[in-house]
Design a protein around this motif. Sequence first.
Motif, PDB file in Angstrom:
ATOM      1  N   SER A   1     -24.660 -42.737  21.325  1.00  0.00           N
ATOM      2  CA  SER A   1     -25.732 -43.689  21.074  1.00  0.00           C
ATOM      3  C   SER A   1     -25.219 -44.868  20.269  1.00  0.00           C
ATOM      4  CB  SER A   1     -26.867 -43.010  20.311  1.00  0.00           C
ATOM      5  OG  SER A   1     -27.883 -43.934  19.985  1.00  0.00           O
ATOM      6  N   LEU A   2     -25.828 -46.024  20.489  1.00  0.00           N
ATOM      7  CA  LEU A   2     -25.499 -47.179  19.669  1.00  0.00           C
ATOM      8  C   LEU A   2     -26.162 -47.065  18.292  1.00  0.00           C
ATOM      9  CD1 LEU A   2     -25.778 -50.012  22.341  1.00  0.00           C
ATOM     10  CD2 LEU A   2     -23.690 -49.039  21.352  1.00  0.00           C
ATOM     11  N   ASP A   3     -27.146 -46.191  18.175  1.00  0.00           N
ATOM     12  CA  ASP A   3     -27.873 -45.982  16.920  1.00  0.00           C
ATOM     13  C   ASP A   3     -27.715 -44.528  16.510  1.00  0.00           C
ATOM     14  OD1 ASP A   3     -31.401 -46.285  15.913  1.00  0.00           O
ATOM     15  OD2 ASP A   3     -29.597 -45.739  14.805  1.00  0.00           O
ATOM     16  N   ILE A   4     -26.968 -44.288  15.453  1.00  0.00           N
ATOM     17  CA  ILE A   4     -26.708 -42.916  15.026  1.00  0.00           C
ATOM     18  C   ILE A   4     -27.981 -42.184  14.649  1.00  0.00           C
ATOM     19  CG2 ILE A   4     -26.306 -43.463  12.590  1.00  0.00           C
ATOM     20  CD1 ILE A   4     -23.987 -41.405  12.683  1.00  0.00           C
ATOM     21  N   HIS A   5     -29.021 -42.908  14.255  1.00  0.00           N
ATOM     22  CA  HIS A   5     -30.268 -42.291  13.829  1.00  0.00           C
ATOM     23  C   HIS A   5     -31.300 -42.174  14.955  1.00  0.00           C
ATOM     24  CE1 HIS A   5     -28.814 -42.325   9.753  1.00  0.00           C
ATOM     25  NE2 HIS A   5     -28.597 -43.620   9.813  1.00  0.00           N
ATOM     26  N   ALA A   6     -30.901 -42.514  16.165  1.00  0.00           N
ATOM     27  CA  ALA A   6     -31.831 -42.426  17.285  1.00  0.00           C
ATOM     28  C   ALA A   6     -32.294 -40.992  17.497  1.00  0.00           C
ATOM     29  CB  ALA A   6     -31.168 -42.954  18.553  1.00  0.00           C
ATOM     30  N   VAL A   7     -33.532 -40.826  17.848  1.00  0.00           N
ATOM     31  CA  VAL A   7     -34.056 -39.494  18.141  1.00  0.00           C
ATOM     32  C   VAL A   7     -33.455 -38.971  19.437  1.00  0.00           C
ATOM     33  CG1 VAL A   7     -36.135 -38.173  18.701  1.00  0.00           C
ATOM     34  CG2 VAL A   7     -36.191 -39.914  16.896  1.00  0.00           C
ATOM     35  N   THR A   8     -33.331 -39.867  20.386  1.00  0.00           N
ATOM     36  CA  THR A   8     -32.736 -39.525  21.685  1.00  0.00           C
ATOM     37  C   THR A   8     -31.524 -40.404  21.916  1.00  0.00           C
ATOM     38  OG1 THR A   8     -34.905 -38.927  22.580  1.00  0.00           O
ATOM     39  CG2 THR A   8     -33.122 -39.314  24.149  1.00  0.00           C
ATOM     40  N   TYR A   9     -30.389 -39.790  22.135  1.00  0.00           N
ATOM     41  CA  TYR A   9     -29.177 -40.545  22.406  1.00  0.00           C
ATOM     42  C   TYR A   9     -29.152 -40.982  23.874  1.00  0.00           C
ATOM     43  CZ  TYR A   9     -26.864 -39.696  17.911  1.00  0.00           C
ATOM     44  OH  TYR A   9     -26.521 -39.684  16.582  1.00  0.00           O
ATOM     45  N   GLU A  10     -28.548 -42.140  24.124  1.00  0.00           N
ATOM     46  CA  GLU A  10     -28.581 -42.740  25.461  1.00  0.00           C
ATOM     47  C   GLU A  10     -27.826 -41.928  26.502  1.00  0.00           C
ATOM     48  OE1 GLU A  10     -28.350 -44.349  22.465  1.00  0.00           O
ATOM     49  OE2 GLU A  10     -27.911 -46.464  22.877  1.00  0.00           O
ATOM     50  N   TYR A  11     -26.745 -41.296  26.101  1.00  0.00           N
ATOM     51  CA  TYR A  11     -25.907 -40.585  27.058  1.00  0.00           C
ATOM     52  C   TYR A  11     -25.664 -39.157  26.568  1.00  0.00           C
ATOM     53  CZ  TYR A  11     -25.030 -45.380  28.508  1.00  0.00           C
ATOM     54  OH  TYR A  11     -25.189 -46.673  28.921  1.00  0.00           O
ATOM     55  N   GLN A  12     -25.589 -38.250  27.499  1.00  0.00           N
ATOM     56  CA  GLN A  12     -25.396 -36.841  27.159  1.00  0.00           C
ATOM     57  C   GLN A  12     -24.542 -36.175  28.219  1.00  0.00           C
ATOM     58  OE1 GLN A  12     -28.740 -34.362  25.559  1.00  0.00           O
ATOM     59  NE2 GLN A  12     -28.499 -33.274  27.495  1.00  0.00           N
ATOM     60  N   GLY A  13     -23.717 -35.215  27.785  1.00  0.00           N
ATOM     61  CA  GLY A  13     -22.910 -34.457  28.727  1.00  0.00           C
ATOM     62  C   GLY A  13     -23.675 -33.300  29.328  1.00  0.00           C
ATOM     63  N   GLN A  14     -22.985 -32.498  30.111  1.00  0.00           N
ATOM     64  CA  GLN A  14     -23.612 -31.361  30.793  1.00  0.00           C
ATOM     65  C   GLN A  14     -23.751 -30.140  29.909  1.00  0.00           C
ATOM     66  OE1 GLN A  14     -24.929 -31.429  34.027  1.00  0.00           O
ATOM     67  NE2 GLN A  14     -24.662 -33.600  33.558  1.00  0.00           N
ATOM     68  N   GLY A  15     -23.011 -30.105  28.828  1.00  0.00           N
ATOM     69  CA  GLY A  15     -23.141 -29.005  27.894  1.00  0.00           C
ATOM     70  C   GLY A  15     -22.099 -27.925  28.066  1.00  0.00           C
ATOM     71  N   THR A  16     -21.879 -27.179  26.990  1.00  0.00           N
ATOM     72  CA  THR A  16     -20.979 -26.038  27.015  1.00  0.00           C
ATOM     73  C   THR A  16     -21.656 -24.886  26.254  1.00  0.00           C
ATOM     74  OG1 THR A  16     -18.713 -25.285  26.537  1.00  0.00           O
ATOM     75  CG2 THR A  16     -19.711 -26.784  24.936  1.00  0.00           C
ATOM     76  N   GLN A  17     -21.579 -23.697  26.825  1.00  0.00           N
ATOM     77  CA  GLN A  17     -22.284 -22.549  26.267  1.00  0.00           C
ATOM     78  C   GLN A  17     -21.503 -21.943  25.111  1.00  0.00           C
ATOM     79  OE1 GLN A  17     -25.395 -20.999  27.256  1.00  0.00           O
ATOM     80  NE2 GLN A  17     -25.050 -19.930  25.318  1.00  0.00           N
ATOM     81  N   VAL A  18     -22.203 -21.721  24.013  1.00  0.00           N
ATOM     82  CA  VAL A  18     -21.651 -20.983  22.872  1.00  0.00           C
ATOM     83  C   VAL A  18     -22.515 -19.750  22.665  1.00  0.00           C
ATOM     84  CG1 VAL A  18     -21.251 -21.014  20.386  1.00  0.00           C
ATOM     85  CG2 VAL A  18     -20.684 -23.030  21.765  1.00  0.00           C
ATOM     86  N   THR A  19     -21.885 -18.594  22.694  1.00  0.00           N
ATOM     87  CA  THR A  19     -22.602 -17.338  22.486  1.00  0.00           C
ATOM     88  C   THR A  19     -21.935 -16.581  21.350  1.00  0.00           C
ATOM     89  OG1 THR A  19     -23.176 -17.219  24.833  1.00  0.00           O
ATOM     90  CG2 THR A  19     -23.403 -15.208  23.537  1.00  0.00           C
ATOM     91  N   VAL A  20     -22.731 -16.223  20.347  1.00  0.00           N
ATOM     92  CA  VAL A  20     -22.211 -15.513  19.186  1.00  0.00           C
ATOM     93  C   VAL A  20     -22.876 -14.141  19.129  1.00  0.00           C
ATOM     94  CG1 VAL A  20     -21.848 -15.583  16.707  1.00  0.00           C
ATOM     95  CG2 VAL A  20     -21.979 -17.728  18.005  1.00  0.00           C
ATOM     96  N   SER A  21     -22.074 -13.122  19.224  1.00  0.00           N
ATOM     97  CA  SER A  21     -22.607 -11.755  19.196  1.00  0.00           C
ATOM     98  C   SER A  21     -22.576 -11.213  17.774  1.00  0.00           C
ATOM     99  CB  SER A  21     -21.806 -10.855  20.126  1.00  0.00           C
ATOM    100  OG  SER A  21     -20.464 -10.763  19.684  1.00  0.00           O
ATOM    101  N   SER A  22     -23.510 -10.346  17.487  1.00  0.00           N
ATOM    102  CA  SER A  22     -23.588  -9.785  16.132  1.00  0.00           C
ATOM    103  C   SER A  22     -22.756  -8.516  15.995  1.00  0.00           C
ATOM    104  CB  SER A  22     -25.049  -9.483  15.797  1.00  0.00           C
ATOM    105  OG  SER A  22     -25.602  -8.599  16.749  1.00  0.00           O
TER     106      SER A  22
END
Length: 120
Positions: free
Chosen positions: A99-120
């Motif tokens: 985002s051009l604005d670090i404080h924006a609620v919604t950033y202009e661009y986003q990736g597809q994501g990567t899964q993080v799973t933490v087991s107990s």
Amino acid sequence: QVQLVESGGGLVQAGASLRLSCTASGRTFNNYAMGWFRQAQGKEREFVAAIAWHGESEYYRDSVKGRFTITRDNAKNSVYLQMNNLKPEDTAIYFCAASLDIHAVTYEYQGQGTQVTVSS
């Protein structure tokens, strides 16, 4: 347009560490603040951390302060999220965003994501 690709997610046990990476292409990376967001199953997306374009200002959600560190390398068009002492509640899909604005609620661009799973 800014294209973002995340990597580094995985399945770990509680207390372990992971380092997420995000590489950007397209418009000038240096112009953008970069952030990490996450979304757990059945929950809304939430802010995790952000770093200003110059790398000298960082912001974190309270629950990850002291455990997560966001950094960027403008020469490599990349941003990173070092996650230490992971907890099961950190389980989510993690998205890199720009985002051009670090404080924006919604950033202009986003990736597809990567899964993080933490087991107990």
